[in-house]
Design an enzyme around this catalytic site. Structure first.
Site, PDB file in Angstrom:
ATOM      1  N   SER A 156     -24.137-108.733 -22.287  1.00 47.18           N
ATOM      2  CA  SER A 156     -24.724-107.985 -21.166  1.00 47.18           C
ATOM      3  C   SER A 156     -26.003-108.597 -20.604  1.00 47.18           C
ATOM      4  CB  SER A 156     -25.002-106.541 -21.584  1.00 47.18           C
ATOM      5  OG  SER A 156     -23.807-105.792 -21.570  1.00 47.18           O
ATOM      6  N   LYS A 181     -25.963-108.943 -16.929  1.00 47.44           N
ATOM      7  CA  LYS A 181     -26.406-107.947 -15.945  1.00 47.44           C
ATOM      8  C   LYS A 181     -27.735-108.322 -15.283  1.00 47.44           C
ATOM      9  CE  LYS A 181     -23.991-103.995 -18.041  1.00 47.44           C
ATOM     10  NZ  LYS A 181     -23.446-104.598 -19.269  1.00 47.44           N
ATOM     11  N   SER A 208     -27.570-100.441 -19.779  1.00 45.75           N
ATOM     12  CA  SER A 208     -26.529-101.467 -19.882  1.00 45.75           C
ATOM     13  C   SER A 208     -25.140-100.879 -19.674  1.00 45.75           C
ATOM     14  CB  SER A 208     -26.601-102.189 -21.236  1.00 45.75           C
ATOM     15  OG  SER A 208     -25.970-103.456 -21.148  1.00 45.75           O
ATOM     16  N   LYS A 242     -33.654-107.212 -21.307  1.00 44.87           N
ATOM     17  CA  LYS A 242     -32.200-106.975 -21.247  1.00 44.87           C
ATOM     18  C   LYS A 242     -31.600-107.324 -22.596  1.00 44.87           C
ATOM     19  CE  LYS A 242     -28.584-105.411 -19.521  1.00 44.87           C
ATOM     20  NZ  LYS A 242     -28.377-104.875 -20.886  1.00 44.87           N
TER      21      LYS A 242
END
Length: 340
Positions: free
Chosen positions: A125, A128, A182, A287
């Site tokens: 992820s 993202k 997320s 993140k």
């Protein structure tokens, strides 16, 4: 408008609510307390997004770092993928469990710590973060409602989610829940509603990676569930440096908690990074990521002793190991001389 931009530049010390005039957000909460509202018109949000990538900021909490990574001897690290370098550090550093790691001075581009930083591997992820950059670059209407569709929940893997088909949020809230919580359906919906749809969105992701010199990176989709989304710690440090230029990404990715009012139900969400939730460090951007093929991953832009720094960890065996290694690196960075 200039005073508004200045307030958003300093959003790390004064968290703001990006609430659009015609589509209100739920209350942004920090440690359970609602943050003050900041009403912005759609035009103001677009102008903010247009100007963010041109800002030149100074520490504390900001940087003018180039995407050129340098080691302390002035020599650039190897640029091609697949090179497995030995752990590099100026002083004795922690023994991290990550398969790949990098700590970089975000102001000078100097590599302070490196382990297999040129090896290309699944990024989960962390994908993202590029999804957010492409969304911001498009200058789309952030107040536009997006209704999640069943196709947004499809993908190469089934992932846990608190969202449901039929949930409706504006684009800014979709971006927030994709970065902070997320949520994979949110990232999928951002690609689906992009001009030209998902194919155009993925093309834009890869074009941006090439533009930034991320030579070990390739994207197949916008969520990170596909293990063919690959990058290196070096490339992700470049991406973090770029993403940091966007005020909306800084704020949304470092929001500890947020309560989404979906009309017929409340969605209480918390940041996936425990270091952000706990608030012990000055984390400006964050993140996390996980799929089996990637292990646990995290990227952060932080300020330690007035030094802006980027931390990248990929391929951690457990969430606890990821948190421990991140904390150990931040503690190590605390004691590192500024002129190293």
């Amino acid at each position: 408008m200039r005073s508004l931009k200045k307030s958003l530049v300093h959003m790390l010390s004064v968290p703001l609510l990006l609430s659009l005039s015609c589509h209100s957000f739920a209350d942004l909460t920090i440690d359970g307390k609602p943050a003050p509202h900041q009403n912005l018109s759609t035009h103001d949000v677009k102008e903010l997004l247009a100007d963010d990538d041109e800002l030149e900021l100074t520490p504390q909490g900001s940087t003018t770092a180039s995407t050129t990574l340098r080691q302390s001897n002035g020599a650039p690290p190897a640029m091609h993928s697949g090179v497995v370098d030995t752990t590099f550090m100026n002083n004795a550093g922690p023994n991290v469990h990550a398969g790949s790691a990098l700590v970089m001075d975000a102001q000078t581009g100097e590599v302070l710590f490196s382990k297999n930083s040129n090896s290309s591997r699944p990024m989960a992820s962390i994908t993202k973060l590029m999804t957010a950059v492409v969304t911001a670059d498009a200058h789309l209407d952030m107040s536009q409602d997006i209704t999640l569709e069943p196709i947004d929940f499809d993908g190469p893997k089934k992932a846990s989610t608190k969202l449901r088909a039929g949930d409706k949020m504006n684009r800014a809230e979709v971006l927030l829940v994709a970065l902070m919580k997320s949520e994979n359906p949110a990232a999928a919906a951002l690609a689906r509603t992009y001009p030209g749809g998902k194919p155009a969105f993925i093309a834009a992701m890869n074009a941006k990676a090439r533009e930034l010199g991320m030579s070990s990176t390739h994207y197949f989709e916008s969520t990170g569930l596909d293990p063919r989304n690959v990058s290196s710690a070096r490339d992700l440090a470049i991406l973090v440096t770029q993403a940091y230029k966007y005020g909306v990404i800084r704020q949304f990715s470092s929001t500890p908690h947020y309560d989404f009012n979906l009309g017929y139900r409340m969605l209480n969400a918390s940041n996936t990074n425990a270091l952000v939730r706990n608030g012990g460090w000055n984390i400006n951007l964050s993140k996390t990521g996980f799929i089996n093929e990637a292990g646990r991953c995290v990227v952060m832009h932080t300020t330690v002793n007035s030094r802006p720094a980027v931390v990248v960890l990929m391929g951690e065996p457990t969430t606890q190991a990821r948190n421990t290694d991140a904390t150990d690196l931040l503690n190590w960075l605390t004691g590192l001389p500024k002129d190293t």
